[in-house]
Design a protein around this motif. Structure first.
Motif, short mmCIF file in Angstrom:
data_model
loop_
_atom_site.label_atom_id
_atom_site.label_comp_id
_atom_site.label_asym_id
_atom_site.label_seq_id
_atom_site.Cartn_x
_atom_site.Cartn_y
_atom_site.Cartn_z
N GLY A 55 -21.11 -51.01 -12.62
CA GLY A 55 -19.78 -51.18 -13.17
C GLY A 55 -18.91 -51.99 -12.23
N LYS A 56 -17.62 -52.09 -12.57
CA LYS A 56 -16.69 -52.86 -11.75
C LYS A 56 -15.30 -52.26 -11.83
N ILE A 57 -14.43 -52.75 -10.99
CA ILE A 57 -13.04 -52.31 -11.03
C ILE A 57 -12.41 -52.91 -12.29
N PRO A 58 -11.75 -52.11 -13.12
CA PRO A 58 -11.15 -52.63 -14.35
C PRO A 58 -10.21 -53.81 -14.06
N GLY A 59 -10.39 -54.89 -14.84
CA GLY A 59 -9.55 -56.06 -14.70
C GLY A 59 -9.98 -57.04 -13.63
N ALA A 60 -11.04 -56.70 -12.88
CA ALA A 60 -11.50 -57.59 -11.81
C ALA A 60 -12.10 -58.86 -12.42
N PHE A 61 -11.87 -59.96 -11.73
CA PHE A 61 -12.46 -61.25 -12.09
C PHE A 61 -13.79 -61.35 -11.35
N HIS A 62 -14.86 -61.69 -12.06
CA HIS A 62 -16.16 -61.80 -11.41
C HIS A 62 -16.38 -63.22 -10.91
N CYS A 63 -16.65 -63.34 -9.62
CA CYS A 63 -16.96 -64.63 -8.99
C CYS A 63 -18.14 -64.40 -8.06
N PRO A 64 -19.34 -64.82 -8.45
CA PRO A 64 -20.47 -64.64 -7.55
C PRO A 64 -20.18 -65.28 -6.19
N ARG A 65 -20.53 -64.60 -5.12
CA ARG A 65 -20.20 -65.06 -3.77
C ARG A 65 -20.60 -66.51 -3.52
N GLY A 66 -21.72 -66.92 -4.03
CA GLY A 66 -22.20 -68.28 -3.80
C GLY A 66 -21.35 -69.36 -4.45
N MET A 67 -20.46 -68.99 -5.37
CA MET A 67 -19.62 -69.97 -6.06
C MET A 67 -18.18 -69.98 -5.57
N LEU A 68 -17.82 -69.04 -4.71
CA LEU A 68 -16.41 -68.84 -4.35
C LEU A 68 -15.71 -70.12 -3.90
N GLU A 69 -16.23 -70.80 -2.92
CA GLU A 69 -15.55 -71.99 -2.40
C GLU A 69 -15.40 -73.06 -3.47
N PHE A 70 -16.39 -73.18 -4.34
CA PHE A 70 -16.33 -74.18 -5.42
C PHE A 70 -15.31 -73.79 -6.49
N TRP A 71 -15.19 -72.50 -6.75
CA TRP A 71 -14.23 -72.05 -7.76
C TRP A 71 -12.81 -72.07 -7.24
N ILE A 72 -12.61 -71.93 -5.94
CA ILE A 72 -11.26 -71.98 -5.35
C ILE A 72 -10.72 -73.40 -5.32
N ASP A 73 -11.55 -74.36 -4.96
CA ASP A 73 -11.11 -75.75 -4.74
C ASP A 73 -10.72 -76.44 -6.04
N PRO A 74 -9.44 -76.83 -6.20
CA PRO A 74 -9.01 -77.48 -7.44
C PRO A 74 -9.64 -78.84 -7.66
N GLU A 75 -10.23 -79.43 -6.62
CA GLU A 75 -10.90 -80.72 -6.79
C GLU A 75 -12.37 -80.57 -7.16
N SER A 76 -12.87 -79.36 -7.17
CA SER A 76 -14.26 -79.10 -7.52
C SER A 76 -14.43 -79.14 -9.04
N PRO A 77 -15.54 -79.67 -9.51
CA PRO A 77 -15.79 -79.62 -10.96
C PRO A 77 -15.99 -78.18 -11.46
N TYR A 78 -16.14 -77.24 -10.55
CA TYR A 78 -16.36 -75.83 -10.92
C TYR A 78 -15.10 -74.97 -10.77
N HIS A 79 -13.98 -75.59 -10.43
CA HIS A 79 -12.73 -74.85 -10.19
C HIS A 79 -12.39 -73.91 -11.34
N LYS A 80 -11.92 -72.72 -10.98
CA LYS A 80 -11.46 -71.73 -11.96
C LYS A 80 -9.95 -71.57 -11.81
N PRO A 81 -9.20 -71.73 -12.90
CA PRO A 81 -7.73 -71.66 -12.84
C PRO A 81 -7.17 -70.37 -12.26
N VAL A 82 -7.91 -69.27 -12.33
CA VAL A 82 -7.41 -68.01 -11.78
C VAL A 82 -7.02 -68.18 -10.31
N PHE A 83 -7.74 -69.04 -9.59
CA PHE A 83 -7.47 -69.21 -8.17
C PHE A 83 -6.27 -70.12 -7.90
N ALA A 84 -5.68 -70.67 -8.94
CA ALA A 84 -4.47 -71.49 -8.78
C ALA A 84 -3.21 -70.69 -9.09
#
Length: 139
Positions: A55-84
């Motif tokens: 299970g997980k903490i209710p409302g938590a956003f799932h971001c596999p550890r291996g993708m974190l830096e790519f999802w944070i960076d707004p210049e990455s093609p993998y960026h996720k808006p939650v981190f903005a």
């Protein structure tokens, strides 16, 4: 096992000590009071199989550890808006190791208001934090 010549020069224990010296750790009791609030986004760094199993903490956003830096960076093609968003990010994993390293990396990238859950999801459950079931994805 000590690190010897010809192998790595810095082990995980040293990496964790360095991370913990410069990041904020939120104790489970304090984190429970933040859960569900609009100003904090919990981020689950665990593998999808861990979420399905535990299970997980209710409302938590799932971001596999291996993708974190790519999802944070707004210049990455993998960026996720939650981190903005201007929220405070509270990373967690199973025991607090991956989340400590992830918090340090996010902090080094310039992500503001970032911390990790001390003791991870295991400590959250031990402190009677709420847990929601995660259904395996089809396919």
């Amino acid at each position: 096992m000590p690190i010897t010549k010809g192998t790595i020069t810095k082990g995980y224990k040293q990496l964790l000590a360095e991370a913990n010296a410069v990041i904020e750790a939120v104790e489970p009791a304090a984190a429970i009071t933040l859960q569900g609030g609009s100003e904090v986004q919990f981020v689950d760094l665990r593998d999808p199989r861990e979420l399905e199993r535990e299970g997980k903490i209710p409302g938590a956003f799932h971001c596999p550890r291996g993708m974190l830096e790519f999802w944070i960076d707004p210049e990455s093609p993998y960026h996720k808006p939650v981190f903005a968003t201007p929220k405070r990010f509270l990373f967690y994993c199973a025991s607090g190791w991956r989340s400590a390293l992830a918090t340090k990396a996010a902090q080094e990238m310039g992500l503001e208001k970032v911390a990790h859950l001390a003791g991870g999801f295991s400590a959250w459950k031990a402190a009677s934090g709420p847990v929601e079931t995660v259904t395996p994805k089809a396919g």
